[in-house]
Design a protein around this motif. Structure first.
Motif, PDB file in Angstrom:
ATOM      1  N   TYR A 108      -3.882  -4.318   3.142  1.00 56.38           N
ATOM      2  CA  TYR A 108      -4.716  -4.958   1.965  1.00 56.38           C
ATOM      3  C   TYR A 108      -6.002  -5.007   2.407  1.00 56.38           C
ATOM      4  CZ  TYR A 108      -5.847  -7.251  -2.635  1.00 56.38           C
ATOM      5  OH  TYR A 108      -6.268  -7.411  -3.682  1.00 56.38           O
ATOM      6  N   TYR A 174       2.965  -9.227   6.124  1.00 64.22           N
ATOM      7  CA  TYR A 174       3.383  -8.865   4.769  1.00 64.22           C
ATOM      8  C   TYR A 174       4.901  -8.402   4.579  1.00 64.22           C
ATOM      9  CZ  TYR A 174      -1.565  -7.864   4.304  1.00 64.22           C
ATOM     10  OH  TYR A 174      -2.841  -7.885   4.296  1.00 64.22           O
ATOM     11  N   ILE A 205       2.344  -6.453  -1.744  1.00 65.76           N
ATOM     12  CA  ILE A 205       0.897  -6.365  -1.988  1.00 65.76           C
ATOM     13  C   ILE A 205       0.210  -5.070  -1.070  1.00 65.76           C
ATOM     14  CG2 ILE A 205       0.742  -8.557  -2.940  1.00 65.76           C
ATOM     15  CD1 ILE A 205      -1.243  -9.094  -0.670  1.00 65.76           C
ATOM     16  N   ASN A 207      -3.673  -2.560  -1.210  1.00 63.95           N
ATOM     17  CA  ASN A 207      -4.847  -2.182  -1.472  1.00 63.95           C
ATOM     18  C   ASN A 207      -5.218  -1.458  -0.508  1.00 63.95           C
ATOM     19  OD1 ASN A 207      -7.288  -2.184  -2.786  1.00 63.95           O
ATOM     20  ND2 ASN A 207      -8.125  -3.947  -1.932  1.00 63.95           N
ATOM     21  N   PRO A 365      -2.073  -6.690  -7.701  1.00 65.79           N
ATOM     22  CA  PRO A 365      -1.926  -5.630  -6.360  1.00 65.79           C
ATOM     23  C   PRO A 365      -0.657  -5.490  -6.023  1.00 65.79           C
ATOM     24  CG  PRO A 365      -2.541  -7.780  -5.844  1.00 65.79           C
ATOM     25  CD  PRO A 365      -2.348  -7.806  -7.174  1.00 65.79           C
TER      26      PRO A 365
END
Length: 385
Positions: A108, A174, A205, A207, A365
């Motif tokens: 992310y 994560y 998530i 990004n 996200p």
């Protein structure tokens, strides 16, 4: 079938430094040029791949961090020069001083408040590896995010390559095993395309962000304050002292955050404006007027008035982080022994919103099994008289 062509570091450096378009930049145009880029901390070898186009532009990418190491672009006289900041070998990129030069950031990118988020009723704690304003946050994937990992070369041609990284469930805190791919393409239209995709085996998530430092003058001892910037954004995201968005979308009109018309970066950077004080200059996220529907839209235009170089940036993402090199302070020595001083480069990072996992009003996200995350950035280069 395209083959990989290995050359020595010295020869590669000489070829890439050529200042005029020439087919000699790749003596074997049907093969991918590769050189050893040194060893990372765990002893494995990193590699440097050279892409070329028909106009003599050269992009060099390393599999460490799926990082853009250099890119040559023509000025108004047709002279090709490197317009990125970075290091001469992987040792610099694999060091604690590296401010994410050119890398593919993940899982992310940007900040998550206090390194915490909840997903499907479960709480997760990530590393808090950044603390602007004394407020801890998770930044750019944690202690060793995707920009500090060795990726695998999966596919290649003389003008494109695909790098792959598999992030295990629990890596950096994560959830889910994430399979990420980054494609670099250098087109004959003088476009550098960075495209990231990802899939997961459990909700997570994502990004993924491209983090190149640009100085279109090709003279990194000079400031980018005279570069003229246009952002296709009528709103930006105000932040707290920790540079975490407050949730508000504020209009740029009548403020130093207004780049809807071409404006020198340094024209208002020292203005008495709260957002600039918190970021020590520009280090904020702008909400794009286009691209929110997943299609490509114009995000930004950067121009160096001295060399005439222009970079237009198109993306399918909803936002762009504009960072003006505020934390470059003369302590980093980069390519060719160059010391990078204050505001020696600008980053334009298209992305999802910072702290989106904790803000209900922001685009989600979350990536779930069966879905594919896709982030496209088109860097389009030209020069004006």
């Amino acid at each position: 079938m395209i083959r990989i062509f290995f050359i020595t570091t010295a020869v590669a450096a000489l070829l890439v430094s050529c200042q005029k378009p020439s087919s000699a930049s790749n003596p074997n145009p049907d093969e991918l040029l590769v050189e050893n880029f040194g060893k990372i901390q765990d002893g494995r070898d990193a590699h440097l791949y050279t892409l070329t186009n028909a106009n003599g532009m050269v992009a060099r990418i390393t599999d460490f961090g799926a990082t853009l190491v250099s890119l040559t672009a023509p000025d108004k006289e047709g002279q090709l020069s490197d317009i990125t900041l970075g290091y001469d070998s992987v040792t610099g990129y694999d060091s604690d001083e590296n401010p994410y030069f050119g890398c593919s950031v993940g899982r992310y990118g940007n900040r998550i408040a206090h390194g915490k988020f909840s997903l499907d009723g479960k709480d997760y704690q990530l590393a808090t590896n950044n603390d602007p304003g004394g407020i801890p946050c998770h930044l750019h994937g944690g202690d060793r995010g995707f920009g500090r990992r060795l990726w695998t070369l999966e596919e290649h041609t003389p003008s494109s390559l695909t790098l792959k990284y598999v992030s295990a469930d629990g890596e950096e805190g994560y959830p889910g095993t994430l399979t990420a791919k980054v494609v670099y393409r250098l087109t004959d239209d003088n476009e550098l395309i960075w495209e990231a995709t990802a899939t997961t085996d459990a909700p997570t998530i994502v990004n993924l962000v491209h983090h190149t430092y640009w100085n279109l003058s090709a003279d990194p001892v000079t400031s980018i304050n005279d570069h003229r910037l246009t952002l296709n954004a009528d709103h930006y995201l105000p932040t707290n002292a920790g540079l975490i968005p407050t949730g508000e979308r504020a209009p740029v009109a009548g403020t130093p955050m207004d780049f809807t018309e071409p404006t020198p970066i340094g024209q208002r950077v020292e203005a008495d404006f709260e957002a600039l004080k918190l970021g020590l200059g520009y280090d904020h996220c702008w909400v794009l007027n286009e691209a929110a529907d997943g299609e490509l839209g114009l995000a930004a235009r950067l121009e160096d008035p001295k060399t005439g170089r222009v970079m237009e940036l198109l993306t399918n993402q909803p936002a762009i982080q504009f960072y003006g090199g505020n934390f470059l302070d003369g302590t980093i020595t980069g390519k060719n022994g160059t010391v990078y001083e204050h505001r020696a480069a600008v980053c334009l990072e298209t992305e999802s919103f910072p702290d989106a996992p904790n803000q209900e009003g922001f685009p989600s996200p979350v990536l779930r099994p069966g879905e594919t995350y896709r982030h496209v950035m088109v860097h389009r280069f030209s020069a004006k008289p």
